[in-house]
Design a protein around this motif. Structure first.
Motif, PDB file in Angstrom:
ATOM      1  N   LYS A 221      65.226 -33.793 -17.688  1.00  0.00           N
ATOM      2  CA  LYS A 221      66.066 -34.545 -18.616  1.00  0.00           C
ATOM      3  C   LYS A 221      67.329 -33.824 -19.292  1.00  0.00           C
ATOM      4  O   LYS A 221      68.261 -34.406 -19.495  1.00  0.00           O
ATOM      5  N   LEU A 222      67.326 -32.587 -18.686  1.00  0.00           N
ATOM      6  CA  LEU A 222      68.523 -31.868 -18.981  1.00  0.00           C
ATOM      7  C   LEU A 222      69.691 -32.338 -18.225  1.00  0.00           C
ATOM      8  O   LEU A 222      70.941 -32.552 -18.427  1.00  0.00           O
ATOM      9  N   VAL A 223      69.298 -32.864 -16.762  1.00  0.00           N
ATOM     10  CA  VAL A 223      70.372 -33.464 -15.670  1.00  0.00           C
ATOM     11  C   VAL A 223      70.678 -34.735 -16.220  1.00  0.00           C
ATOM     12  O   VAL A 223      71.998 -35.102 -16.331  1.00  0.00           O
ATOM     13  N   VAL A 224      69.705 -35.666 -16.780  1.00  0.00           N
ATOM     14  CA  VAL A 224      69.856 -36.806 -16.976  1.00  0.00           C
ATOM     15  C   VAL A 224      70.857 -36.761 -18.409  1.00  0.00           C
ATOM     16  O   VAL A 224      71.976 -37.615 -18.659  1.00  0.00           O
ATOM     17  N   PRO A 282      63.158 -42.893 -24.313  1.00  0.00           N
ATOM     18  CA  PRO A 282      64.475 -43.119 -23.957  1.00  0.00           C
ATOM     19  C   PRO A 282      65.221 -42.581 -22.908  1.00  0.00           C
ATOM     20  O   PRO A 282      66.241 -43.262 -22.312  1.00  0.00           O
ATOM     21  N   PHE A 283      64.424 -41.656 -22.134  1.00  0.00           N
ATOM     22  CA  PHE A 283      65.121 -41.029 -21.118  1.00  0.00           C
ATOM     23  C   PHE A 283      64.986 -41.860 -19.811  1.00  0.00           C
ATOM     24  O   PHE A 283      65.765 -42.012 -18.835  1.00  0.00           O
ATOM     25  N   ALA A 284      63.823 -42.627 -19.888  1.00  0.00           N
ATOM     26  CA  ALA A 284      63.418 -43.670 -18.811  1.00  0.00           C
ATOM     27  C   ALA A 284      64.487 -44.772 -18.790  1.00  0.00           C
ATOM     28  O   ALA A 284      64.831 -45.175 -17.905  1.00  0.00           O
ATOM     29  N   GLU A 285      64.864 -45.049 -20.223  1.00  0.00           N
ATOM     30  CA  GLU A 285      65.486 -46.375 -20.350  1.00  0.00           C
ATOM     31  C   GLU A 285      66.996 -45.722 -19.857  1.00  0.00           C
ATOM     32  O   GLU A 285      67.699 -46.531 -19.365  1.00  0.00           O
ATOM     33  N   LEU A 286      67.319 -44.748 -20.308  1.00  0.00           N
ATOM     34  CA  LEU A 286      68.704 -44.035 -20.274  1.00  0.00           C
ATOM     35  C   LEU A 286      68.973 -44.086 -18.737  1.00  0.00           C
ATOM     36  O   LEU A 286      70.173 -44.321 -18.026  1.00  0.00           O
ATOM     37  N   ALA A 287      68.060 -43.589 -17.874  1.00  0.00           N
ATOM     38  CA  ALA A 287      68.304 -43.332 -16.100  1.00  0.00           C
ATOM     39  C   ALA A 287      68.396 -44.734 -15.863  1.00  0.00           C
ATOM     40  O   ALA A 287      69.354 -44.824 -14.890  1.00  0.00           O
ATOM     41  N   ALA A 288      67.579 -45.675 -16.207  1.00  0.00           N
ATOM     42  CA  ALA A 288      67.665 -46.917 -15.551  1.00  0.00           C
ATOM     43  C   ALA A 288      69.141 -47.650 -15.926  1.00  0.00           C
ATOM     44  O   ALA A 288      69.373 -48.393 -15.140  1.00  0.00           O
ATOM     45  N   THR A 289      69.772 -47.412 -17.101  1.00  0.00           N
ATOM     46  CA  THR A 289      70.887 -47.961 -17.603  1.00  0.00           C
ATOM     47  C   THR A 289      72.158 -47.365 -16.827  1.00  0.00           C
ATOM     48  O   THR A 289      72.953 -48.029 -16.380  1.00  0.00           O
ATOM     49  N   MET A 290      72.006 -45.967 -16.657  1.00  0.00           N
ATOM     50  CA  MET A 290      73.085 -45.431 -15.899  1.00  0.00           C
ATOM     51  C   MET A 290      73.177 -45.632 -14.433  1.00  0.00           C
ATOM     52  O   MET A 290      74.020 -45.744 -13.866  1.00  0.00           O
ATOM     53  N   GLY A 291      71.866 -45.702 -13.812  1.00  0.00           N
ATOM     54  CA  GLY A 291      71.881 -46.055 -12.517  1.00  0.00           C
ATOM     55  C   GLY A 291      71.654 -44.904 -11.659  1.00  0.00           C
ATOM     56  O   GLY A 291      72.047 -43.793 -11.723  1.00  0.00           O
ATOM     57  N   ASN A 292      70.981 -45.114 -10.524  1.00  0.00           N
ATOM     58  CA  ASN A 292      70.811 -43.897  -9.501  1.00  0.00           C
ATOM     59  C   ASN A 292      71.954 -43.222  -8.651  1.00  0.00           C
ATOM     60  O   ASN A 292      72.050 -41.929  -8.858  1.00  0.00           O
ATOM     61  N   SER A 325      65.448 -49.596  -9.518  1.00  0.00           N
ATOM     62  CA  SER A 325      65.617 -49.289 -10.796  1.00  0.00           C
ATOM     63  C   SER A 325      64.358 -48.604 -11.492  1.00  0.00           C
ATOM     64  O   SER A 325      64.608 -47.874 -12.398  1.00  0.00           O
ATOM     65  N   ALA A 326      63.337 -49.262 -11.132  1.00  0.00           N
ATOM     66  CA  ALA A 326      62.197 -48.864 -11.450  1.00  0.00           C
ATOM     67  C   ALA A 326      61.896 -47.177 -11.365  1.00  0.00           C
ATOM     68  O   ALA A 326      61.396 -46.388 -12.062  1.00  0.00           O
ATOM     69  N   ARG A 327      62.128 -46.701  -9.941  1.00  0.00           N
ATOM     70  CA  ARG A 327      61.781 -45.498  -9.472  1.00  0.00           C
ATOM     71  C   ARG A 327      63.041 -44.604 -10.201  1.00  0.00           C
ATOM     72  O   ARG A 327      62.896 -43.355 -10.487  1.00  0.00           O
ATOM     73  N   THR A 328      64.218 -45.363 -10.456  1.00  0.00           N
ATOM     74  CA  THR A 328      65.176 -44.449 -11.006  1.00  0.00           C
ATOM     75  C   THR A 328      64.897 -44.115 -12.547  1.00  0.00           C
ATOM     76  O   THR A 328      65.153 -42.997 -12.944  1.00  0.00           O
ATOM     77  N   ALA A 329      64.173 -45.009 -13.082  1.00  0.00           N
ATOM     78  CA  ALA A 329      63.680 -44.819 -14.648  1.00  0.00           C
ATOM     79  C   ALA A 329      62.754 -43.785 -14.334  1.00  0.00           C
ATOM     80  O   ALA A 329      62.904 -42.811 -15.398  1.00  0.00           O
ATOM     81  N   LEU A 330      61.634 -43.715 -13.570  1.00  0.00           N
ATOM     82  CA  LEU A 330      60.628 -42.689 -13.465  1.00  0.00           C
ATOM     83  C   LEU A 330      61.461 -41.347 -13.006  1.00  0.00           C
ATOM     84  O   LEU A 330      60.850 -40.310 -13.654  1.00  0.00           O
ATOM     85  N   GLY A 332      64.422 -40.266 -14.038  1.00  0.00           N
ATOM     86  CA  GLY A 332      64.777 -39.860 -15.207  1.00  0.00           C
ATOM     87  C   GLY A 332      63.967 -38.958 -16.337  1.00  0.00           C
ATOM     88  O   GLY A 332      64.457 -38.131 -16.957  1.00  0.00           O
ATOM     89  N   ILE A 333      62.738 -38.996 -15.812  1.00  0.00           N
ATOM     90  CA  ILE A 333      61.866 -38.261 -16.736  1.00  0.00           C
ATOM     91  C   ILE A 333      61.342 -37.055 -15.647  1.00  0.00           C
ATOM     92  O   ILE A 333      60.411 -36.636 -15.858  1.00  0.00           O
TER      93      ILE A 333
END
Length: 486
Positions: A221-224, A282-292, A325-330, A332-333
């Motif tokens: 999550k530090l990287v995200v 929030p980090f799964a949502e953030l990762a999906a929003t930002m994109g892989n 996007s689903a795996r990108t969200a995962l 993110g955590i």
């Protein structure tokens, strides 16, 4: 008559050409194969004919060559055995070399180009051949503290100076005794090697930099957070829906926080609170929003996917270049296909601790000739600049909150009178497998002297009941204290 002489001359010439060609092939093109042939005992004898240089920690040998009465003349010895095994590796007759013994082999054996003149001088003066010594960056107090803190757990610790990249400790457990590999009895060496290789705990793996890499869990999550802050679109106070669950894009699966509750009490939560409490939603949502693409780019700046020698080769950590996007969200955590070494997560913290500048990690302080002159010496080197100093400052304060806030997820890393910055991670390995437990952080937060990363595999022996705050963070605390108390 002249015709016959000419034919004989041509034949003799062709014979000379054939002889020269075959000799050249044997001496040049087949030299490496002949040297590596296990039946070539002369090569083996020659390699042990030289007194191999010592590997030193604070001036004390942790690997040295001792004279023998057999054909090999010298035998490698590791006075502190398993304490430094992950770093020194071993030098053996029939099973090759590993660790520093391998990566610094030319210096230790006296065959490096920088030692050519010294080699000539020793030949001229009649002195016996001798390799150079290699002084490591390790601190024996910190190394011992890391080993003691891990105890019987299965895992690894890396500690380093963020301002220089010097590695102060590198421990992997379970460990092994490299003296088992140094006998001049080939059958004994092979038997010991096979036994270590067959051990299901994999003691030959250096979990700090190689082996089967683990998902980093919430430490990622530090990287995200770094990618989000660097984008300019987010601040620590940026808000996210706080429903207690986030449905993965294009999937019926829902990501939840580990305690199955919300991230705080309000209808929304923030990036700061998400990191402090280590909330997944929030980090799964953030990762999906930002994109892989953006996350991959940020991870790569921190060192993911890049070859690294310290000088021992490090297995590159993994963040997939492409995924849905689903795996990108995962990801993110720190789940899905993300994998990391403790050294990599130490590098993430090190960049944050050093105002956004990541120094190249290094295990070798200097190389010392037999006459005690310095052949080469470590110079700090910038590896990358993954984040701005402003982002580094913001992330530092967020990580301090993780340790110091009443609802912080790394409270067990607290040190009286010291501002500690940290982040825990508890990574899943399937529905029933034990968790992997993580901690990374640094101190003092205002002027960091040490960065640490800890991984504990197999749930710390507690399966899915083991927690990073209960097991990994206290280990990190002890290692940090070992540095600060000197």
């Amino acid at each position: 008559m002249n015709k016959q002489l000419k034919r004989v001359s041509i034949l003799i010439f062709l014979m000379f050409v054939a002889l020269m060609t075959s000799t050249s092939i044997i001496q040049v093109f087949q030299a490496d194969n002949l040297a590596a042939d296990p039946r070539n005992k002369r090569t083996l004898y020659d390699s042990f004919d030289v007194e191999r240089g010592a590997i030193l920690v604070n001036g004390v040998p942790v690997a040295q060559s001792m004279p023998t009465g057999d054909n090999y003349k010298f035998q490698r010895e590791y006075p502190q055995g398993d304490l430094y095994a992950a770093v020194t590796g071993y030098y053996t007759i029939d099973q090759g070399t590993t660790g520093i013994e391998s990566s610094m082999n030319s210096e230790l054996s006296g065959t490096s180009s920088s030692q050519f003149l010294d080699k000539i001088n020793r030949i001229v003066t009649g002195q016996p051949p001798q390799g150079a010594s290699v002084e490591l960056t390790l601190d024996p107090v910190v190394q011992q503290a890391a080993r003691d803190a891990l105890g019987t757990l299965q895992g690894a610790v890396v500690a380093m100076r963020p301002k220089t990249g010097e590695i102060l400790a590198m421990v992997s457990t379970p460990t092994y005794d490299p003296n088992l590999m140094t006998s001049h009895d080939s059958a004994e060496v092979i038997a010991n090697y096979k036994a270590l290789l067959a051990d299901p705990a994999k003691p030959l793996d250096n979990r700090a930099i190689t082996g089967s890499l683990n998902p980093p869990g919430s430490t990622f999550k530090l990287v995200v957070a770094a990618a989000a802050l660097e984008s300019g679109n987010y601040t620590p106070e940026s808000t996210f829906a706080n429903t207690g669950g986030y449905q993965l894009p294009g999937s019926s699966s829902v990501v939840r926080n580990s305690w199955r509750g919300t991230c705080g009490s309000g209808p929304t939560t923030t990036l700061l609170l998400g990191l402090t409490m280590s909330c997944n939603t929030p980090f799964a949502e953030l990762a999906a929003t930002m994109g892989n693409t953006d996350l991959h780019a940020q991870a790569e700046k921190f060192g993911f996917g890049q070859d690294l020698g310290i000088p021992t080769k490090v297995t590159p950590s993994i963040f997939p270049r492409t995924q849905d996007s689903a795996r990108t969200a995962l990801s993110g955590i720190g789940q899905a296909d993300v994998r990391a070494t403790p050294l990599q997560m130490a590098m993430v913290s090190a960049a944050i601790a050093n105002d956004g500048k990541l120094m190249k990690p290094q295990l070798v302080q200097r190389v010392v000739a037999p006459n005690l002159s310095t052949i080469s010496e470590f110079e700090p080197e910038v590896f990358s600049e993954p984040i701005s100093s402003a982002t580094a400052e913001t992330l530092t304060e967020m990580m301090v909150n993780v340790v110091s806030a009443p609802n912080g997820s790394a409270r067990t890393a607290t040190i009286d009178g010291v501002r500690v910055a940290g982040k825990t991670g508890t990574a899943e390995n399937g529905t029933v497998a034990p968790y992997t437990l993580w901690f990374t952080g640094f101190a003092p937060a205002d002027d960091p002297e040490v960065v640490v990363a800890v991984v504990v595999e197999d749930g710390g022996g507690l399966g899915q009941n083991g927690t990073s705050e209960g097991i990994a963070a206290p280990i990190g605390k002890k290692v940090i204290e070992a540095v600060l108390n000197q």
